[in-house]
Design an enzyme around this catalytic site. Structure first.
Site, PDB file in Angstrom:
ATOM      1  N   LYS A  54       0.827  -1.215   0.000  1.00  0.00           N
ATOM      2  CA  LYS A  54       0.000   0.000   0.000  1.00  0.00           C
ATOM      3  C   LYS A  54       0.864   1.269   0.000  1.00  0.00           C
ATOM      4  O   LYS A  54       2.055   1.213   0.280  1.00  0.00           O
ATOM      5  CB  LYS A  54      -0.951  -0.036   1.202  1.00  0.00           C
ATOM      6  CG  LYS A  54      -1.884  -1.265   1.195  1.00  0.00           C
ATOM      7  CD  LYS A  54      -2.969  -1.212   0.125  1.00  0.00           C
ATOM      8  CE  LYS A  54      -3.511  -2.556  -0.304  1.00  0.00           C
ATOM      9  NZ  LYS A  54      -4.375  -3.249   0.603  1.00  0.00           N
TER      10      LYS A  54
HETATM   11  C1  LIG Z   1      -5.447  -4.423   0.908  1.00  0.00           C
HETATM   12  C2  LIG Z   1      -6.914  -4.239   0.964  1.00  0.00           C
HETATM   13  C3  LIG Z   1      -7.657  -4.527   2.117  1.00  0.00           C
HETATM   14  C4  LIG Z   1      -7.083  -5.269   3.289  1.00  0.00           C
HETATM   15  O1  LIG Z   1      -6.007  -4.665   3.881  1.00  0.00           O
HETATM   16  P1  LIG Z   1      -5.187  -5.467   5.010  1.00  0.00           P
HETATM   17  O2  LIG Z   1      -4.426  -4.388   5.698  1.00  0.00           O
HETATM   18  O3  LIG Z   1      -4.299  -6.422   4.277  1.00  0.00           O
HETATM   19  O4  LIG Z   1      -6.144  -6.144   5.895  1.00  0.00           O
HETATM   20  C5  LIG Z   1      -8.992  -4.184   2.154  1.00  0.00           C
HETATM   21  N1  LIG Z   1      -9.599  -3.612   1.083  1.00  0.00           N
HETATM   22  C6  LIG Z   1      -8.938  -3.365  -0.060  1.00  0.00           C
HETATM   23  C7  LIG Z   1      -9.664  -2.720  -1.189  1.00  0.00           C
HETATM   24  C8  LIG Z   1      -7.568  -3.690  -0.164  1.00  0.00           C
HETATM   25  O5  LIG Z   1      -6.922  -3.476  -1.310  1.00  0.00           O
END
Ligand SMILES: *Cc1c(COP(=O)(O)O)cnc(C)c1O
Length: 410
Positions: free
Chosen positions: A191
């Site tokens: 991210k």
């Molecule tokens: C990455 C992601 C999540 C989950 O994030 P985590 O921190 O891995 O739990 C939720 N929603 C979307 C759209 C994502 O891309």
């Protein structure tokens, strides 16, 4: 330009010496679980998105789960979720025994369609989870209007949207979290802001956030840092059967440094985006739009540029002999790009058509025509501040070569 000789990963965290030093300092401090660094990161993060409260947790999934839990969603309730998103956005609804009701998305942006939301509302509807897909803002005013008309809670999935901002009706630039009742952020390795694993829940509502804080750590009335402080021995009470979702100070140390570097890194993402746009204009690709037309004023809108997602255009024909068949040719294209040592990905599959949701609720192909069309034609290219200008050019070459090969293999 020659083909790459090393593999370019689709995504890799960007960590400079200052960020590494902050983690080492946290390790040396003698306090590595939830403590002062988590408190500081929460404060700074809340300020950066204009929220009154922020709670650091170990994932966005945990933040989404807590959001649903504190508003009291459970058995018999329905939560409206876009059909084009990561599994976590809907899985959390299942975890609470409620039902995710999938709705179709906008054909251009891939974001949840407010009209489809309104059409899906029943007496059991309790909440909407808009996902700011790829970092592009959802039409937040329209979602807020639908939610208010039907008394629904808005829980924003901001996993891609750490920097995403829109212009409020009053003319101010505001983070998209501001239009939701609660917002969940992801600090997963890929991210825009990463703490390895991690997440944040934000809101303006103090009572929900106090409840979420208690639930995030076993339901304990006092967190460890308060219990082991110098102010004397402290008993705790158990207020609920809580969870183990807390953020560590090692994660927070990294998060604080990542947050400082976010604006400069977004500028690099924007530059890469512009170069891709310019390099691909003559190809039969539908390029991602930076700002959706639903927003009357574009100045001041911020797209977080988390993912660059062109689509292979099914029509019109590219060359007279060449007819694209989806998803077959998109899948071939992925192989052809990867064969040139450039990592690619697909965001996302149409979630209700994956095995679990199909078998559980009987969803069928054709029910989400716009999400399905995007899922069959989209691919994601590396979009990350660690890319050098040479890396970017090698991605462009790989895509152009792959498109030519695709034509010849037809
Ligand atoms: C990455 C992601 C999540 C989950 O994030 P985590 O921190 O891995 O739990 C939720 N929603 C979307 C759209 C994502 O891309």
């Amino acid at each position: 330009m020659a083909a790459r000789d090393t593999f370019l990963s689709f995504s890799r965290p960007v960590l400079d010496d200052g960020e590494m030093a902050a983690v080492v300092e946290a390790l040396r401090s003698g306090w590595i679980t939830t403590g002062p660094r988590t408190a500081e990161f929460q404060k700074r993060f809340a300020e950066s998105v204009g929220a009154s409260h922020a709670l650091g947790v170990n994932s966005c999934t945990a933040a989404l789960f807590l959001a649903l839990r504190v508003v009291g969603i459970g058995k018999g309730d329905e939560v409206i979720v876009p059909a084009l998103t990561f599994a976590a956005s809907a899985n959390v609804v299942e975890h609470l025994g409620a039902r995710p009701v999938f709705v179709d998305v906008d054909a251009v942006t891939g974001n949840i369609d407010p009209a489809a939301v309104e059409a899906a509302i029943t007496g059991a509807s309790r909440a909407i989870i808009p996902v700011h897909l790829y970092g592009r803002p959802v039409d937040v005013t329209a979602i807020r209007t639908v939610a208010d008309r039907h008394g629904l809670v808005v829980i924003a999935d901001c996993a891609h949207a750490t920097e995403t901002r829109v212009i409020s009706p009053g003319g101010e630039t505001k983070h998209v979290a501001d239009f939701a009742d609660l917002a969940a952020f992801s600090f997963y390795a890929t991210k825009n802001l990463t703490t390895g694993e991690g997440g944040m829940l934000t809101s303006h509502r103090a009572e929900w956030m106090e409840k979420a804080a208690v639930l995030s750590l076993h339901g304990m009335s006092r967190h460890a840092h308060d219990r082991y402080s110098e102010s004397g021995f402290q008993f705790y009470d158990i207020l609920d059967a809580g969870y183990k979702f807390n953020m560590t100070d090692i994660q927070a140390a990294l998060g604080i440094e990542q947050l400082k570097r976010l604006p400069a890194r977004l500028r690099r993402r924007e530059a890469i985006w512009r170069r891709y746009d310019e390099a691909f204009t003559d190809l039969p690709l539908d390029l991602p739009v930076a700002v959706p037309d639903a927003f009357p004023v574009h100045d001041g809108i911020v797209h977080a540029r988390h993912l660059y997602t062109p689509r292979l255009a099914a029509a019109p024909r590219w060359r007279p002999t060449f007819k694209i068949v989806l998803p077959r040719d998109r899948n071939r294209l992925l192989d052809l790009i990867q064969a040139q040592k450039v990592g690619v990905a697909v965001h996302f599959r149409c979630l209700p058509l994956t095995s679990f949701y199909r078998e559980r609720y009987g969803y069928r192909v054709g029910q989400f025509p716009r999400a399905e069309a995007i899922a069959d034609s989209t691919f994601s290219l590396p979009m990350n501040p660690y890319l050098t200008d040479e890396d970017v050019e090698s991605v462009i070459d790989a895509v152009r070569t792959a498109m030519d090969q695709l034509d010849q293999t037809d």
